[in-house]
Design a protein around this motif. Structure first.
Motif, PDB file in Angstrom:
ATOM      1  N   LYS A   1       0.835  -1.207   0.000  1.00  0.00           N
ATOM      2  CA  LYS A   1       0.000   0.000   0.000  1.00  0.00           C
ATOM      3  C   LYS A   1       0.868   1.255   0.000  1.00  0.00           C
ATOM      4  O   LYS A   1       0.569   2.216  -0.721  1.00  0.00           O
ATOM      5  CB  LYS A   1      -0.916  -0.027   1.227  1.00  0.00           C
ATOM      6  CG  LYS A   1      -1.751   1.212   1.426  1.00  0.00           C
ATOM      7  CD  LYS A   1      -3.166   0.994   0.964  1.00  0.00           C
ATOM      8  CE  LYS A   1      -4.064   2.141   1.344  1.00  0.00           C
ATOM      9  NZ  LYS A   1      -3.991   3.264   0.446  1.00  0.00           N
ATOM     10  N   LEU A   2       1.937   1.249   0.775  1.00  0.00           N
ATOM     11  CA  LEU A   2       2.852   2.388   0.820  1.00  0.00           C
ATOM     12  C   LEU A   2       3.475   2.632  -0.552  1.00  0.00           C
ATOM     13  O   LEU A   2       3.543   3.768  -1.028  1.00  0.00           O
ATOM     14  CB  LEU A   2       3.943   2.146   1.874  1.00  0.00           C
ATOM     15  CG  LEU A   2       5.008   3.220   2.024  1.00  0.00           C
ATOM     16  CD1 LEU A   2       4.391   4.522   2.521  1.00  0.00           C
ATOM     17  CD2 LEU A   2       6.094   2.758   2.981  1.00  0.00           C
ATOM     18  N   TYR A   3       3.939   1.562  -1.219  1.00  0.00           N
ATOM     19  CA  TYR A   3       4.517   1.696  -2.557  1.00  0.00           C
ATOM     20  C   TYR A   3       3.502   2.279  -3.535  1.00  0.00           C
ATOM     21  O   TYR A   3       3.830   3.133  -4.349  1.00  0.00           O
ATOM     22  CB  TYR A   3       4.985   0.341  -3.098  1.00  0.00           C
ATOM     23  CG  TYR A   3       6.080  -0.321  -2.301  1.00  0.00           C
ATOM     24  CD1 TYR A   3       6.977   0.400  -1.530  1.00  0.00           C
ATOM     25  CD2 TYR A   3       6.213  -1.697  -2.318  1.00  0.00           C
ATOM     26  CE1 TYR A   3       7.964  -0.223  -0.806  1.00  0.00           C
ATOM     27  CE2 TYR A   3       7.202  -2.331  -1.601  1.00  0.00           C
ATOM     28  CZ  TYR A   3       8.074  -1.589  -0.839  1.00  0.00           C
ATOM     29  OH  TYR A   3       9.049  -2.213  -0.135  1.00  0.00           O
ATOM     30  N   GLN A   4       2.259   1.797  -3.460  1.00  0.00           N
ATOM     31  CA  GLN A   4       1.230   2.285  -4.376  1.00  0.00           C
ATOM     32  C   GLN A   4       0.888   3.743  -4.082  1.00  0.00           C
ATOM     33  O   GLN A   4       0.713   4.538  -4.999  1.00  0.00           O
ATOM     34  CB  GLN A   4      -0.012   1.404  -4.291  1.00  0.00           C
ATOM     35  CG  GLN A   4       0.228   0.035  -4.894  1.00  0.00           C
ATOM     36  CD  GLN A   4      -0.893  -0.946  -4.597  1.00  0.00           C
ATOM     37  OE1 GLN A   4      -1.736  -0.705  -3.744  1.00  0.00           O
ATOM     38  NE2 GLN A   4      -0.882  -2.065  -5.309  1.00  0.00           N
ATOM     39  N   ASP A   5       0.805   4.113  -2.806  1.00  0.00           N
ATOM     40  CA  ASP A   5       0.497   5.498  -2.441  1.00  0.00           C
ATOM     41  C   ASP A   5       1.598   6.453  -2.904  1.00  0.00           C
ATOM     42  O   ASP A   5       1.320   7.580  -3.307  1.00  0.00           O
ATOM     43  CB  ASP A   5       0.302   5.636  -0.927  1.00  0.00           C
ATOM     44  CG  ASP A   5      -0.995   4.993  -0.450  1.00  0.00           C
ATOM     45  OD1 ASP A   5      -1.846   4.667  -1.312  1.00  0.00           O
ATOM     46  OD2 ASP A   5      -1.145   4.808   0.770  1.00  0.00           O
ATOM     47  N   LEU A   6       2.847   5.979  -2.834  1.00  0.00           N
ATOM     48  CA  LEU A   6       3.968   6.817  -3.270  1.00  0.00           C
ATOM     49  C   LEU A   6       4.178   6.760  -4.783  1.00  0.00           C
ATOM     50  O   LEU A   6       4.972   7.513  -5.327  1.00  0.00           O
ATOM     51  CB  LEU A   6       5.254   6.389  -2.553  1.00  0.00           C
ATOM     52  CG  LEU A   6       5.283   6.605  -1.045  1.00  0.00           C
ATOM     53  CD1 LEU A   6       6.543   6.003  -0.442  1.00  0.00           C
ATOM     54  CD2 LEU A   6       5.200   8.089  -0.711  1.00  0.00           C
ATOM     55  N   GLY A   7       3.487   5.838  -5.450  1.00  0.00           N
ATOM     56  CA  GLY A   7       3.618   5.711  -6.899  1.00  0.00           C
ATOM     57  C   GLY A   7       4.932   5.099  -7.346  1.00  0.00           C
ATOM     58  O   GLY A   7       5.393   5.349  -8.456  1.00  0.00           O
ATOM     59  N   ILE A   8       5.535   4.265  -6.498  1.00  0.00           N
ATOM     60  CA  ILE A   8       6.839   3.688  -6.840  1.00  0.00           C
ATOM     61  C   ILE A   8       6.794   2.175  -6.992  1.00  0.00           C
ATOM     62  O   ILE A   8       7.828   1.532  -7.072  1.00  0.00           O
ATOM     63  CB  ILE A   8       7.906   4.060  -5.783  1.00  0.00           C
ATOM     64  CG1 ILE A   8       7.499   3.560  -4.395  1.00  0.00           C
ATOM     65  CG2 ILE A   8       8.172   5.544  -5.786  1.00  0.00           C
ATOM     66  CD1 ILE A   8       8.572   3.714  -3.344  1.00  0.00           C
ATOM     67  N   GLU A   9       5.598   1.573  -7.092  1.00  0.00           N
ATOM     68  CA  GLU A   9       5.523   0.115  -7.175  1.00  0.00           C
ATOM     69  C   GLU A   9       6.127  -0.425  -8.462  1.00  0.00           C
ATOM     70  O   GLU A   9       6.509  -1.583  -8.528  1.00  0.00           O
ATOM     71  CB  GLU A   9       4.097  -0.401  -6.994  1.00  0.00           C
ATOM     72  CG  GLU A   9       3.171  -0.104  -8.145  1.00  0.00           C
ATOM     73  CD  GLU A   9       2.425   1.202  -7.999  1.00  0.00           C
ATOM     74  OE1 GLU A   9       1.470   1.390  -8.746  1.00  0.00           O
ATOM     75  OE2 GLU A   9       2.778   2.026  -7.157  1.00  0.00           O
ATOM     76  N   ASP A  10       6.240   0.398  -9.512  1.00  0.00           N
ATOM     77  CA  ASP A  10       6.834  -0.046 -10.771  1.00  0.00           C
ATOM     78  C   ASP A  10       8.316   0.316 -10.884  1.00  0.00           C
ATOM     79  O   ASP A  10       8.937   0.038 -11.901  1.00  0.00           O
ATOM     80  CB  ASP A  10       6.083   0.553 -11.960  1.00  0.00           C
ATOM     81  CG  ASP A  10       4.719  -0.073 -12.121  1.00  0.00           C
ATOM     82  OD1 ASP A  10       4.584  -1.271 -11.817  1.00  0.00           O
ATOM     83  OD2 ASP A  10       3.791   0.634 -12.550  1.00  0.00           O
TER      84      ASP A  10
END
Length: 146
Positions: free
Chosen positions: A40-49
């Motif tokens: 969730k943190l990665y997705q919120d920060l927009g860095i999951e990719d």
């Protein structure tokens, strides 16, 4: 003028100590977060990719469900079945390392597979683990994923 230097050094030391404690605190917090919270943190920060996330923490996007276990009919083995799910938006899973936990220890097993991102069905696995015939099976953890 000599009185200002010790005061400046004192404040500089305090600031550096505070920064160090903040960095250590964030690092410890990150390592104890469950995989769902990291994701969730990665997705919120927009860095999951980002390349760093996919290379260093891809296992946070992997979940193991529908796990069943039984002792093999012959020998000192356990047969463990389950499904691997990849919740990442775009990365395909090709290899996962699982840790099978028993009451007398654990065993790591590497599984090579292809699981598409956002696959709602999951990829089935069946592994035979030797040497824990007199123990109880406890759980499965994701150790590493690529």
């Amino acid at each position: 003028m000599t009185e200002n230097k010790p005061k400046k050094r004192k404040w500089l030391k305090r600031i550096l100590l505070a920064l160090f404690l903040i960095i250590v605190g964030l690092g410890v917090t990150y390592f104890v977060l469950p995989n769902e919270k990291k994701r969730k943190l990665y997705q919120d920060l927009g860095i999951e990719d980002s390349e760093f996330i996919s290379a260093s923490d891809f296992e946070s996007f992997i979940s193991i469900r529908k796990v069943t276990s039984r002792k093999a009919l012959v020998g000192d083995k356990w047969v463990i079945k389950g499904q691997i799910f990849n919740t990442h938006e775009s990365k395909t899973l090709s290899k996962v390392e699982l840790r099978f936990n028993f009451s007398d220890g654990s065993e790591n097993v590497e599984i090579e597979t292809q699981v598409s991102p956002q696959n709602g069905i999951g990829k089935s696995f069946k592994e035979k683990v030797e040497g824990h015939g007199k123990a109880d099976f406890l759980s499965v953890d994701v150790v590493n994923a690529e």
